[in-house]
Design a protein around this motif. Structure first.
Motif, PDB file in Angstrom:
ATOM      1  N   THR A   7      -1.329   0.825  -1.511  1.00 61.29           N
ATOM      2  CA  THR A   7       0.101   0.901  -1.263  1.00 61.29           C
ATOM      3  C   THR A   7       0.621   2.330  -1.213  1.00 61.29           C
ATOM      4  O   THR A   7       1.769   2.556  -0.869  1.00 61.29           O
ATOM      5  CB  THR A   7       0.854   0.135  -2.355  1.00 61.29           C
ATOM      6  OG1 THR A   7       0.398   0.582  -3.627  1.00 61.29           O
ATOM      7  CG2 THR A   7       0.599  -1.353  -2.229  1.00 61.29           C
ATOM      8  N   ALA A   8      -0.216   3.301  -1.535  1.00 52.19           N
ATOM      9  CA  ALA A   8       0.229   4.695  -1.556  1.00 52.19           C
ATOM     10  C   ALA A   8       0.198   5.333  -0.172  1.00 52.19           C
ATOM     11  O   ALA A   8       0.528   6.484  -0.021  1.00 52.19           O
ATOM     12  CB  ALA A   8      -0.646   5.502  -2.502  1.00 52.19           C
ATOM     13  N   HIS A   9      -0.169   4.551   0.866  1.00 55.40           N
ATOM     14  CA  HIS A   9      -0.352   5.142   2.187  1.00 55.40           C
ATOM     15  C   HIS A   9       0.368   4.305   3.239  1.00 55.40           C
ATOM     16  O   HIS A   9      -0.227   3.742   4.147  1.00 55.40           O
ATOM     17  CB  HIS A   9      -1.837   5.261   2.510  1.00 55.40           C
ATOM     18  CG  HIS A   9      -2.579   6.042   1.478  1.00 55.40           C
ATOM     19  ND1 HIS A   9      -2.526   7.408   1.396  1.00 55.40           N
ATOM     20  CD2 HIS A   9      -3.350   5.637   0.447  1.00 55.40           C
ATOM     21  CE1 HIS A   9      -3.257   7.823   0.368  1.00 55.40           C
ATOM     22  NE2 HIS A   9      -3.745   6.773  -0.221  1.00 55.40           N
ATOM     23  N   ALA A  10       1.674   4.183   3.063  1.00 51.70           N
ATOM     24  CA  ALA A  10       2.462   3.356   3.966  1.00 51.70           C
ATOM     25  C   ALA A  10       3.025   4.156   5.136  1.00 51.70           C
ATOM     26  O   ALA A  10       3.802   3.646   5.918  1.00 51.70           O
ATOM     27  CB  ALA A  10       3.598   2.685   3.199  1.00 51.70           C
ATOM     28  N   SER A  11       2.656   5.435   5.278  1.00 49.16           N
ATOM     29  CA  SER A  11       3.228   6.249   6.347  1.00 49.16           C
ATOM     30  C   SER A  11       2.716   5.827   7.714  1.00 49.16           C
ATOM     31  O   SER A  11       3.402   6.009   8.713  1.00 49.16           O
ATOM     32  CB  SER A  11       2.914   7.728   6.101  1.00 49.16           C
ATOM     33  OG  SER A  11       1.512   7.922   6.012  1.00 49.16           O
ATOM     34  N   LEU A  12       1.506   5.257   7.785  1.00 49.81           N
ATOM     35  CA  LEU A  12       0.952   4.756   9.030  1.00 49.81           C
ATOM     36  C   LEU A  12       1.119   3.246   9.080  1.00 49.81           C
ATOM     37  O   LEU A  12       1.101   2.574   8.044  1.00 49.81           O
ATOM     38  CB  LEU A  12      -0.530   5.115   9.139  1.00 49.81           C
ATOM     39  CG  LEU A  12      -0.874   6.590   9.323  1.00 49.81           C
ATOM     40  CD1 LEU A  12      -2.382   6.779   9.323  1.00 49.81           C
ATOM     41  CD2 LEU A  12      -0.280   7.131  10.618  1.00 49.81           C
ATOM     42  N   PRO A  13       1.270   2.669  10.273  1.00 47.49           N
ATOM     43  CA  PRO A  13       1.364   1.207  10.371  1.00 47.49           C
ATOM     44  C   PRO A  13       0.127   0.556   9.760  1.00 47.49           C
ATOM     45  O   PRO A  13      -1.000   1.023   9.943  1.00 47.49           O
ATOM     46  CB  PRO A  13       1.440   0.968  11.881  1.00 47.49           C
ATOM     47  CG  PRO A  13       1.963   2.244  12.455  1.00 47.49           C
ATOM     48  CD  PRO A  13       1.417   3.335  11.582  1.00 47.49           C
ATOM     49  N   LEU A  14       0.329  -0.532   9.052  1.00 42.94           N
ATOM     50  CA  LEU A  14      -0.776  -1.220   8.410  1.00 42.94           C
ATOM     51  C   LEU A  14      -1.815  -1.665   9.433  1.00 42.94           C
ATOM     52  O   LEU A  14      -3.019  -1.651   9.146  1.00 42.94           O
ATOM     53  CB  LEU A  14      -0.249  -2.420   7.611  1.00 42.94           C
ATOM     54  CG  LEU A  14      -1.292  -3.300   6.928  1.00 42.94           C
ATOM     55  CD1 LEU A  14      -2.179  -2.478   5.997  1.00 42.94           C
ATOM     56  CD2 LEU A  14      -0.613  -4.442   6.169  1.00 42.94           C
ATOM     57  N   ALA A  15      -1.371  -2.050  10.629  1.00 41.70           N
ATOM     58  CA  ALA A  15      -2.332  -2.489  11.649  1.00 41.70           C
ATOM     59  C   ALA A  15      -3.338  -1.392  11.961  1.00 41.70           C
ATOM     60  O   ALA A  15      -4.537  -1.657  12.125  1.00 41.70           O
ATOM     61  CB  ALA A  15      -1.594  -2.912  12.918  1.00 41.70           C
ATOM     62  N   GLN A  16      -2.886  -0.148  12.043  1.00 40.27           N
ATOM     63  CA  GLN A  16      -3.806   0.959  12.313  1.00 40.27           C
ATOM     64  C   GLN A  16      -4.792   1.149  11.159  1.00 40.27           C
ATOM     65  O   GLN A  16      -5.988   1.369  11.376  1.00 40.27           O
ATOM     66  CB  GLN A  16      -3.024   2.253  12.539  1.00 40.27           C
ATOM     67  CG  GLN A  16      -2.253   2.298  13.845  1.00 40.27           C
ATOM     68  CD  GLN A  16      -1.620   3.664  14.083  1.00 40.27           C
ATOM     69  OE1 GLN A  16      -2.098   4.681  13.587  1.00 40.27           O
ATOM     70  NE2 GLN A  16      -0.531   3.686  14.828  1.00 40.27           N
ATOM     71  N   LEU A  17      -4.292   1.060   9.932  1.00 36.76           N
ATOM     72  CA  LEU A  17      -5.186   1.206   8.783  1.00 36.76           C
ATOM     73  C   LEU A  17      -6.207   0.078   8.743  1.00 36.76           C
ATOM     74  O   LEU A  17      -7.374   0.292   8.383  1.00 36.76           O
ATOM     75  CB  LEU A  17      -4.372   1.229   7.491  1.00 36.76           C
ATOM     76  CG  LEU A  17      -3.392   2.393   7.320  1.00 36.76           C
ATOM     77  CD1 LEU A  17      -2.666   2.286   5.981  1.00 36.76           C
ATOM     78  CD2 LEU A  17      -4.110   3.731   7.424  1.00 36.76           C
ATOM     79  N   LEU A  18      -5.792  -1.134   9.108  1.00 39.72           N
ATOM     80  CA  LEU A  18      -6.723  -2.261   9.141  1.00 39.72           C
ATOM     81  C   LEU A  18      -7.822  -2.034  10.170  1.00 39.72           C
ATOM     82  O   LEU A  18      -8.995  -2.354   9.927  1.00 39.72           O
ATOM     83  CB  LEU A  18      -5.977  -3.557   9.448  1.00 39.72           C
ATOM     84  CG  LEU A  18      -5.111  -4.128   8.326  1.00 39.72           C
ATOM     85  CD1 LEU A  18      -4.265  -5.285   8.837  1.00 39.72           C
ATOM     86  CD2 LEU A  18      -5.980  -4.592   7.156  1.00 39.72           C
ATOM     87  N   ILE A  19      -7.469  -1.468  11.307  1.00 41.30           N
ATOM     88  CA  ILE A  19      -8.470  -1.182  12.343  1.00 41.30           C
ATOM     89  C   ILE A  19      -9.510  -0.205  11.810  1.00 41.30           C
ATOM     90  O   ILE A  19     -10.717  -0.406  11.961  1.00 41.30           O
ATOM     91  CB  ILE A  19      -7.789  -0.629  13.613  1.00 41.30           C
ATOM     92  CG1 ILE A  19      -6.979  -1.726  14.293  1.00 41.30           C
ATOM     93  CG2 ILE A  19      -8.816  -0.041  14.573  1.00 41.30           C
ATOM     94  CD1 ILE A  19      -6.095  -1.231  15.434  1.00 41.30           C
TER      95      ILE A  19
END
Length: 440
Positions: A7-19
């Protein structure tokens, strides 16, 4: 490696982080280390992808079992890894970092053309979760999120503690520091941390401090100047064990498998020694140089295979040898959750043969009366107690001295160091094995 909270990295869209996280998980399932996989991740996405991939790998046994129930025929690897990532992040009891509907929506976005398929699978999981989980009763891999062979080996080695060890592997490891004894005290550094607003407690060991929350090393006061290093409390036992019996100034010491240099540096922080640090990998040896330079310490370094003494030994015996042997890393799974999925049963036997070869090859380079400290970051007896028992049978001139006492196996549990109270935080040290051997 200490993974920050997702939860400390919400600056990028979650979809991108999931990829990016799914790509890292796919790489691990293909046999690559998570560290290497994350290095290919774009810088801004790396912290978030690391946190999500850590979470996934900790809970992948259950996620894999449920995916097989939901989709018996495995989808293409990239899509399968995305599904596993999403399922693990929704796993009950794992401390899911995002709301379920958010994860489903963002996984659908991440899937692009296969979004409808992902949506159907994940929503079915949410609808039928209780029944699906009930169907996993008796599935050890799903229950403990480790390969079956790993679980069975722990059951044989530690019949009373295997479940506790597996549960410990699911936790985040503490970030433990080692205060440079040449540059300050634990009490003084705790005060500096308090001034910086960083909560910490004195850890087990003379130079250890456990942070309440992990942080980037550049935020640690004096890190760049060499005032402190990051090193687990279990790893900090090596230097005191090897030199605690009293090595004279200038004693010849071999660190046989030195990279990344933490134990090399700790030896030099505690005593004036003539240290030769070996590592077979020149790139990893460069990390030893960097570590020593930051700490203002000096040692001779050489890229060489410790097991091939004809290539590097000058014939002068060593007063002490540190053999931190290549091993399964089964004691540091909290920090490297990919290890459990990368290792194979045959790896343990191969590593045990390597460890035996190094012990037998290095023993003749030790002077009579000298001591060799053998250690591994493993909880498997084949890489610890069994290895040393076999060595003592092969070498009649080897003995285990009474003082200092060899700790033997240290399991990653709060009471793993009975002669040292755990820190007030209750954080445990990594799993390790230590045996001090003396040439009689």
């Amino acid at each position: 490696m200490n993974a920050p909270a997702p939860t400390a990295h919400a600056s990028l869209p979650l979809a991108q982080l999931l990829i990016h996280a799914a790509a890292a998980v796919q790489a691990v399932r293909g046999g690559q280390s998570l560290t290497d996989a994350l290095e290919r991740c774009p810088g801004p996405a790396r912290p978030g992808a690391q946190a999500l991939s850590f979470h996934t790998l900790r809970w992948m046994g259950g996620a894999q079992a449920v995916r097989e129930q939901l989709v018996p025929k495995a989808p293409p690897p990239a899509l399968d890894s995305l599904l596993l990532t999403a399922l693990a992040l929704m796993w009950p009891g794992s401390g899911p970092p995002y709301a379920e509907h958010t994860l489903v929506d963002q996984a659908v976005v991440a899937a692009k053309q296969r979004g409808g398929f992902v949506n159907a699978v994940l929503r079915r999981f949410l609808r039928e979760r209780d029944a699906l989980l009930a169907g996993l009763h008796g599935n050890l891999v799903a229950a403990f999120n480790h390969p079956r062979w790993w679980i069975e080996r722990l059951q044989r080695d530690w019949p009373d503690d295997w479940q506790a060890v597996l549960a410990a592997d699911q936790q985040r490891a503490p970030m433990t520091l080692r205060v440079n004894a040449r540059r300050g005290s634990v009490a003084a550094y705790l005060a500096r941390l308090a001034d910086a607003g960083m909560a910490a407690t004195a850890g087990p060991g003379e130079q250890a401090i456990v942070l309440a929350q992990p942080c980037p090393v550049n935020q640690l006061p004096g890190f760049a100047d060499g005032d402190v290093s990051v090193q687990d409390a279990a790893a900090q036992r090596a230097a005191p064990l090897l030199i605690g019996h009293g090595l004279p100034a200038g004693a010849r010491v071999l660190d046989a498998c030195a990279a990344p240099g933490g134990k090399t540096a700790h030896l030099l922080e505690r005593a004036e020694l003539d240290v030769l640090a070996l590592d077979s990998d020149p790139q990893r040896l460069a990390r030893v140089h960097e570590t020593l330079a930051r700490l203002h310490l000096q040692a001779r370094t050489l890229a060489a295979d410790a097991g091939n003494t004809t290539a590097w030994w000058d014939g002068k015996p060593f007063d002490a040898i540190l053999l931190d042997a290549p091993c399964s890393a089964s004691g540091i799974v909290r920090r490297h959750p990919d290890v459990r999925w990368l290792r194979r049963p045959s790896d343990i036997d191969a590593l045990a043969r390597t460890q035996a070869r190094l012990l037998d090859t290095l023993w003749p380079t030790l002077r009579p009366g000298g001591r060799l400290l053998y250690c591994t970051c493993s909880v498997f007896k084949a890489e610890g107690l069994d290895q040393i028992d076999a060595f003592l049978q092969r070498h009649g001139d080897a003995a285990v001295p009474a003082e200092p006492a060899s700790p033997g196996h240290l399991l990653p549990l709060p009471d793993n160091e009975p002669d040292r109270p755990p820190p007030p935080s209750g954080a445990s040290a990594d799993g390790f094995f230590y045996s001090l051997l003396e040439k009689t």
